[in-house]
Design an enzyme around this catalytic site. Structure first.
Site, short mmCIF file in Angstrom:
data_model
loop_
_atom_site.label_atom_id
_atom_site.label_comp_id
_atom_site.label_asym_id
_atom_site.label_seq_id
_atom_site.Cartn_x
_atom_site.Cartn_y
_atom_site.Cartn_z
N TYR A 149 -17.25 19.54 -43.07
CA TYR A 149 -16.03 19.41 -42.25
C TYR A 149 -16.24 18.41 -41.10
O TYR A 149 -15.56 17.39 -40.99
CB TYR A 149 -15.68 20.80 -41.71
N ASN A 205 -26.38 18.44 -50.08
CA ASN A 205 -26.66 19.14 -51.35
C ASN A 205 -25.41 19.84 -51.89
O ASN A 205 -25.46 20.57 -52.87
CB ASN A 205 -27.81 20.15 -51.19
N PHE A 258 -26.14 17.13 -39.43
CA PHE A 258 -25.16 18.22 -39.49
C PHE A 258 -25.63 19.32 -40.45
O PHE A 258 -25.21 20.45 -40.35
CB PHE A 258 -23.81 17.72 -40.04
N LYS A 260 -24.02 27.98 -41.46
CA LYS A 260 -23.44 28.26 -40.14
C LYS A 260 -22.57 29.51 -40.08
O LYS A 260 -21.77 29.69 -39.16
CB LYS A 260 -22.62 27.06 -39.68
N SER A 289 -24.52 24.08 -30.91
CA SER A 289 -23.33 24.93 -30.85
C SER A 289 -23.29 25.70 -29.54
O SER A 289 -24.32 26.04 -28.98
CB SER A 289 -23.39 25.93 -32.02
N ALA A 290 -22.10 25.96 -29.08
CA ALA A 290 -21.91 26.78 -27.87
C ALA A 290 -22.48 28.18 -28.07
O ALA A 290 -22.70 28.92 -27.11
CB ALA A 290 -20.43 26.88 -27.55
N THR A 291 -22.76 28.51 -29.30
CA THR A 291 -23.34 29.83 -29.58
C THR A 291 -24.68 30.01 -28.89
O THR A 291 -25.10 31.13 -28.62
CB THR A 291 -23.46 30.04 -31.12
N TYR A 301 -28.18 33.07 -37.18
CA TYR A 301 -27.62 31.70 -37.15
C TYR A 301 -27.79 31.12 -35.74
O TYR A 301 -28.29 30.01 -35.56
CB TYR A 301 -26.14 31.69 -37.56
N LYS A 345 -30.14 27.80 -34.06
CA LYS A 345 -29.70 26.70 -33.18
C LYS A 345 -30.55 26.68 -31.91
O LYS A 345 -31.00 25.62 -31.46
CB LYS A 345 -28.22 26.83 -32.82
N PRO A 393 -18.03 42.78 -33.65
CA PRO A 393 -19.32 42.87 -32.95
C PRO A 393 -19.86 41.48 -32.60
O PRO A 393 -19.81 40.57 -33.42
CB PRO A 393 -20.23 43.56 -33.98
C1 WQD Z 1 -12.48 32.77 -32.63
C2 WQD Z 1 -11.70 33.94 -32.04
C3 WQD Z 1 -12.43 36.06 -32.87
C4 WQD Z 1 -11.03 35.68 -36.96
C5 WQD Z 1 -17.90 31.06 -34.25
C6 WQD Z 1 -19.38 31.05 -34.26
C7 WQD Z 1 -19.89 29.85 -33.53
C8 WQD Z 1 -19.23 28.60 -34.05
C9 WQD Z 1 -17.72 28.70 -34.05
C10 WQD Z 1 -20.71 27.49 -35.57
C11 WQD Z 1 -12.62 35.13 -31.70
C12 WQD Z 1 -10.97 35.79 -33.24
C13 WQD Z 1 -11.33 35.40 -35.63
C14 WQD Z 1 -10.05 36.66 -37.27
C15 WQD Z 1 -9.70 37.02 -34.94
N1 WQD Z 1 -19.67 28.33 -35.37
N2 WQD Z 1 -10.67 36.07 -34.66
N3 WQD Z 1 -9.41 37.29 -36.25
O1 WQD Z 1 -16.50 33.50 -32.95
O2 WQD Z 1 -15.79 31.78 -31.21
O3 WQD Z 1 -17.45 31.15 -32.92
O4 WQD Z 1 -17.39 29.86 -34.80
O5 WQD Z 1 -21.32 26.89 -34.72
O6 WQD Z 1 -21.27 29.79 -33.74
O7 WQD Z 1 -19.84 32.19 -33.57
O8 WQD Z 1 -15.07 31.50 -33.57
O9 WQD Z 1 -13.19 31.22 -35.11
O10 WQD Z 1 -14.89 33.07 -35.57
O11 WQD Z 1 -13.29 33.30 -33.68
O12 WQD Z 1 -9.11 37.62 -34.03
O13 WQD Z 1 -9.75 36.96 -38.47
O14 WQD Z 1 -10.79 34.42 -33.01
O15 WQD Z 1 -12.59 37.42 -32.51
O16 WQD Z 1 -12.14 35.74 -30.53
P1 WQD Z 1 -16.20 32.09 -32.59
P2 WQD Z 1 -14.12 32.27 -34.58
#
Ligand code: WQD
Length: 339
Positions: A11, A32, A80, A84, A124-126, A148, A152, A293
């Site tokens: 992406y 891959n 990249f 993830k 990642s902000a993670t 994951y 990072k 969680p």
């Molecule tokens: C965004 C918001 C959910 C799905 C993750 C990874 C992070 C990065 C980006 C790789 C949250 C809410 C989601 C749903 C919902 N990935 N949600 N219903 O969790 O901020 O970050 O993706 O680097 O590492 O942790 O993104 O898009 O999963 O969720 O309410 O069916 O949407 O709870 O608040 P997140 P997300």
């Protein structure tokens, strides 16, 4: 410059490839296709107007990766490639450590063997973990709550240590907030492998009729509307951040630099759902559900460092992100073709 883009059919990799070519670079993709489809490549070539060399390669295979660099004559690498999915990493930690750390170590060994000093790394902000106060700033400590995220955190540490050992390295650690959106042509976009984890692809799949509705994970967060807030960033702004970081690596004296790539503006789940309903003209049925969680109430960037040092600012709005995502999803209801 001649740039090796690992994970370039993914992406963010695909959108960055287009902007690198538009900026005058030559791109070689190594992928891959474990989480993407070869059909992306044809679309990239028609969008860029140039043939794009690609190699199907397991980057955890050191010998194969070294052979790629031996004939590559690369000036820089944008890395990249990696797994993830947070939930998947909890179920398959060993595969995540082996793949994400293994591929990076293999790429770094090949870079050293062939004198390639410039690396832009997809972080990642993670890495800010679950206790950091928003807005997040680069000097904050890093931690993780899932394998994951730990991959990072560990890869950033590997790269900081390499920068000490070899001060000629020029490494950019780019911490993405929440990438969403698609190229304005609607011919490339996010095509999650299997069931999406992320909010935007799920919302888009509800809008296009692939999914009945959206669960809202948590409605009791300490935020204005009770739903969690994130810093959603258009993938085209994110791609531009990589081009700017690459340019900076040719100017900086720092072996390792870290930049947040985010808008600095938080958007809640409910705000995103209503923006998407407006952009698509479709109903997005939702049902309130318990918190997921590991989720936190607020995650958004302080993007001042990237603005000051890279001259980079995110320009697209939430409405742009929704409109561009909808164009991609409505034109490609099932994502990229398999073949
Ligand atoms: C965004 C918001 C959910 C799905 C993750 C990874 C992070 C990065 C980006 C790789 C949250 C809410 C989601 C749903 C919902 N990935 N949600 N219903 O969790 O901020 O970050 O993706 O680097 O590492 O942790 O993104 O898009 O999963 O969720 O309410 O069916 O949407 O709870 O608040 P997140 P997300």
């Amino acid at each position: 410059m001649r740039i090796l883009v690992t994970g370039g059919s993914g992406y963010i990799g695909s959108h960055t490839t287009l902007q690198l070519i538009a900026a005058g670079h030559e791109v070689v993709i190594a992928d891959n296709f474990s989480r993407s489809k070869p059909s992306v490549l044809g679309r990239l070539e028609s969008l860029s107007g140039v043939p794009i060399k690609h190699h199907v390669i397991d980057l955890t295979d050191q010998d194969e990766t070294d052979r790629l660099f031996a004939q590559g004559a690369f000036d820089a690498v944008i890395h990249f490639a990696g797994l993830k999915a947070v939930g998947e990493s909890v179920a398959m930690p060993l595969e995540y450590y082996a793949n994400n750390l293994g591929s990076t170590l293999s790429v770094l060994a090949a870079m050293r063997a062939h004198g390639v000093k410039k690396l832009v790394f997809s972080s990642s902000a993670t890495v800010y973990g679950e206790d950091a106060p928003a807005p997040m700033r680069e000097p904050f400590p890093t931690s993780a709550t899932n394998p994951y995220g730990w991959t990072k955190v560990m890869q950033e540490q590997m790269l900081r240590d390499l920068g000490v050992a070899d001060p000629e390295m020029r490494i950019a650690l780019l911490r993405y907030f929440n990438p969403v959106g698609a190229h304005q042509s609607g011919t490339i976009g996010e095509d999650p492998h299997g069931v999406p984890n992320n909010l935007m692809p799920l919302v888009a799949q509800v809008a296009v009729g692939r999914r009945a509705g959206l669960q809202v994970f948590g409605t009791d967060y300490p935020t204005p509307d009770g739903t969690a807030r994130r810093d959603y960033l258009h993938v085209e702004d994110l791609a531009a951040g990589h081009v700017a970081a690459l340019k900076k690596l040719g100017e900086t004296q720092e072996p390792v630099s870290t930049w947040n790539l985010g808008t600095g503006r938080p958007t809640s789940v409910r705000e995103m759902v209503s923006a998407f309903a407006k952009a698509s003209g479709r109903e997005i049925p939702t049902v309130d559900a318990p918190r997921r969680p590991g989720d936190i109430a607020d995650s958004y960037a302080d993007p001042a460092k990237a603005q000051a040092e890279l001259g980079w600012v995110a320009t697209r709005t939430i409405d742009d992100m929704c409109a561009d995502t909808w164009r991609w999803q409505s034109q490609n209801p099932d994502g990229f073709p398999e073949a």
